[in-house]
Design an enzyme around this catalytic site. Structure first.
Site, mmCIF file in Angstrom:
data_model
loop_
_atom_site.group_PDB
_atom_site.id
_atom_site.type_symbol
_atom_site.label_atom_id
_atom_site.label_comp_id
_atom_site.label_asym_id
_atom_site.label_seq_id
_atom_site.Cartn_x
_atom_site.Cartn_y
_atom_site.Cartn_z
ATOM 1 N N PRO A 160 0.793 -1.249 0.000
ATOM 2 C CA PRO A 160 0.000 0.000 0.000
ATOM 3 C C PRO A 160 0.817 1.286 0.000
ATOM 4 O O PRO A 160 0.776 2.055 0.956
ATOM 5 C CB PRO A 160 -0.834 -0.134 1.269
ATOM 6 C CG PRO A 160 0.014 -0.946 2.185
ATOM 7 C CD PRO A 160 0.777 -1.906 1.327
ATOM 8 N N CYS A 161 1.507 1.571 -1.076
ATOM 9 C CA CYS A 161 2.272 2.816 -1.154
ATOM 10 C C CYS A 161 1.324 4.020 -1.243
ATOM 11 O O CYS A 161 1.742 5.152 -1.000
ATOM 12 C CB CYS A 161 3.229 2.778 -2.350
ATOM 13 S SG CYS A 161 2.415 2.537 -3.929
#
Lengths: 192, 161
Positions: A160-161
Site C-alpha cells: 500500500p504505497c
C-alpha cells in the site's frame, strides 16, 4: 482476422499456456482485471505476485520490462492469478482490508525493497508521511529515497504505497496517477 | 534503443500465431491436424525461446519450426515409407515464404498442397503421391498450374501496391 479465427486463436493460445505450465515452461503468467481504477494487469511467477500495473503504464511496455528482468517466457494465463483477482475484487468492494498473497519481490532491491516490505505496516484506512516512513525504516534522512521506493513499487494497491502522503497532507505522487491514489484513500476512509 | 531481450513470448504468439495457423491449415487442411501442428510449433518454440539470439527473425524461425511439425504430421498420417527425406528446401524465385503462403489460398486444394509439400516442405515430387495419391507427373503439372496462378496474383498485387 475474423471473429471465428480470433476465437480459434484464443483457444489455441489458452491450451498452449496450460501445456506450457504443466511442463514448467512459464516465467511469468499474467491476466487483466477490471477495477474502479480502470483495467489492471496482474503478473506472477512461481514464487508469487510480481507486478500490478495500471493501464496508463502501457501493459505491453510492462510485459517488455518483465521479459527483460524476469524472463521472456511470458504467457497470458488467468488461473495462477485467480486468488489475487478475487482478493482485489473484495478489496474494491470494501470486504477486504488486507491481502493474503504470496509475493515475489525480485523487481526491487536494497533500500527500496526495505521500504516496500515495511509499507504493509501502515494499516488499512491510515496514512503516514514520507518522513515518518523514513523514520520507521531507521533512516530518518532518507525522505526522498522513500518517495522513490513508493514511486517504483512494483506491487501497488497490494503493497500500500498509496497510504504514504506528504507531511502537509497533500498526496505526493502515484504510479497510477493522483486520481487513482485519491480513489484508494477514499475507498479505505469510507470503510474504516 | 538497444534491444536487450527478445519480446515477451505472449507477444510472439499474438503477432505470429495467425500466420503460423494459416500455414498449418494450408498444408494440413483446416481443423485438428493444423491446430495440433500449431500447438507443437509454439510449444517447441517456447522451449527454445530463452536461448534464441536477441533480435532474431521470429517469423522465419517459427516458419522453420512449423515446417518440421507439418512434416511430422504428414508422416504420422501417412505411414507409407517415404524414400528420400526432404533435406534441402526448394525455393521459388521471387517468392518469400510468407508471401507465398498468403497467396496459397487462391489455389485449389490439390495445387495448394502440392506446392506446399514441394516448395515449403521440400518433398521431391516423387514422394508426394504417398500423401496425395496421383502420380509424380500429374502432381508436377498441378504445381505448375498453381505457380502460374500465383505469379499472376503476386504480380497483380505488386502492381497495386
Amino acid at each position: 482476422m475474423s471473429e471465428l479465427a480470433m476465437h480459434e486463436m484464443n483457444l489455441l493460445a489458452q491450451k498452449l499456456a496450460e501445456r506450457a505450465a504443466a511442463e514448467g515452461l512459464i516465467d511469468v503468467s499474467y491476466r487483466l482485471l477490471d477495477s474502479p481504477l480502470g483495467q489492471l494487469m496482474l503478473a506472477s511467477t512461481e514464487r508469487g505476485m510480481v507486478r500490478v500495473a495500471f493501464a496508463a503504464e502501457g501493459f505491453d511496455a510492462v510485459l517488455g520490462v518483465l521479459a527483460d528482468k524476469v524472463g521472456v517466457r511470458i504467457l497470458h494465463r488467468a488461473a495462477p492469478l485467480d486468488d489475487a483477482a478475487t482478493q482485489l475484487d473484495e478489496y474494491f468492494a470494501h470486504w477486504r482490508t488486507h491481502f493474503d498473497l504470496g509475493l515475489d519481490h525480485q523487481l526491487s532491491s536494497g533500500y527500496r525493497l526495505e521500504v516496500q516490505l515495511a509499507l504493509p505496516k501502515i494499516e488499512y484506512g491510515h496514512t503516514m508521511s514520507y518522513k515518518e516512513m523514513a523514520a520507521l525504516t531507521g533512516r530518518p534522512a532518507a525522505v526522498r529515497a522513500v518517495g522513490t521506493a513508493c514511486a517504483t513499487n512494483p506491487l501497488p494497491i497490494i503493497v500500500p504505497c498509496h497510504r504514504v502522503l506528504r507531511s502537509d497532507g497533500s498526496l505526493g505522487g502515484y504510479l497510477g496517477g493522483l486520481e487513482a491514489k485519491r480513489v484508494l484513500l477514499d475507498l479505505e476512509k469510507a470503510s474504516s | 534503443m538497444e534491444i536487450k531481450t527478445n519480446p515477451p513470448f505472449d507477444l510472439v504468439v499474438r503477432d505470429h500465431g495467425p500466420a503460423v495457423l494459416r500455414m498449418c491449415s494450408a498444408l494440413l487442411g483446416p481443423g485438428h491436424d493444423a491446430q495440433d501442428a500449431w500447438s507443437e510449433t509454439f510449444l517447441a518454440a517456447l522451449r527454445a525461446y530463452p536461448q534464441l539470439a536477441v533480435g532474431a527473425n521470429l517469423q522465419a524461425w517459427l516458419i522453420t519450426i512449423a515446417k518440421r511439425k507439418a512434416i511430422d504430421a504428414l508422416r504420422t498420417k501417412h505411414p507409407i515409407p517415404v524414400e528420400s527425406l526432404p533435406e534441402q528446401e526448394a525455393s521459388v524465385d521471387g517468392f518469400d515464404d510468407l508471401e507465398l503462403l498468403e497467396s496459397l489460398h487462391s489455389l485449389t486444394e490439390l495445387q495448394r498442397k502440392v506446392i506446399g509439400y514441394h516448395y515449403l516442405l521440400g518433398f521431391p515430387y516423387a514422394d508426394i503421391p504417398a500423401f496425395l495419391g496421383g502420380t509424380a507427373t500429374s502432381l508436377r503439372r498441378a504445381a505448375a498450374d498453381g505457380i502460374k496462378t500465383l505469379r499472376k496474383e503476386l504480380t497483380n498485387s505488386k502492381d497495386l501496391s
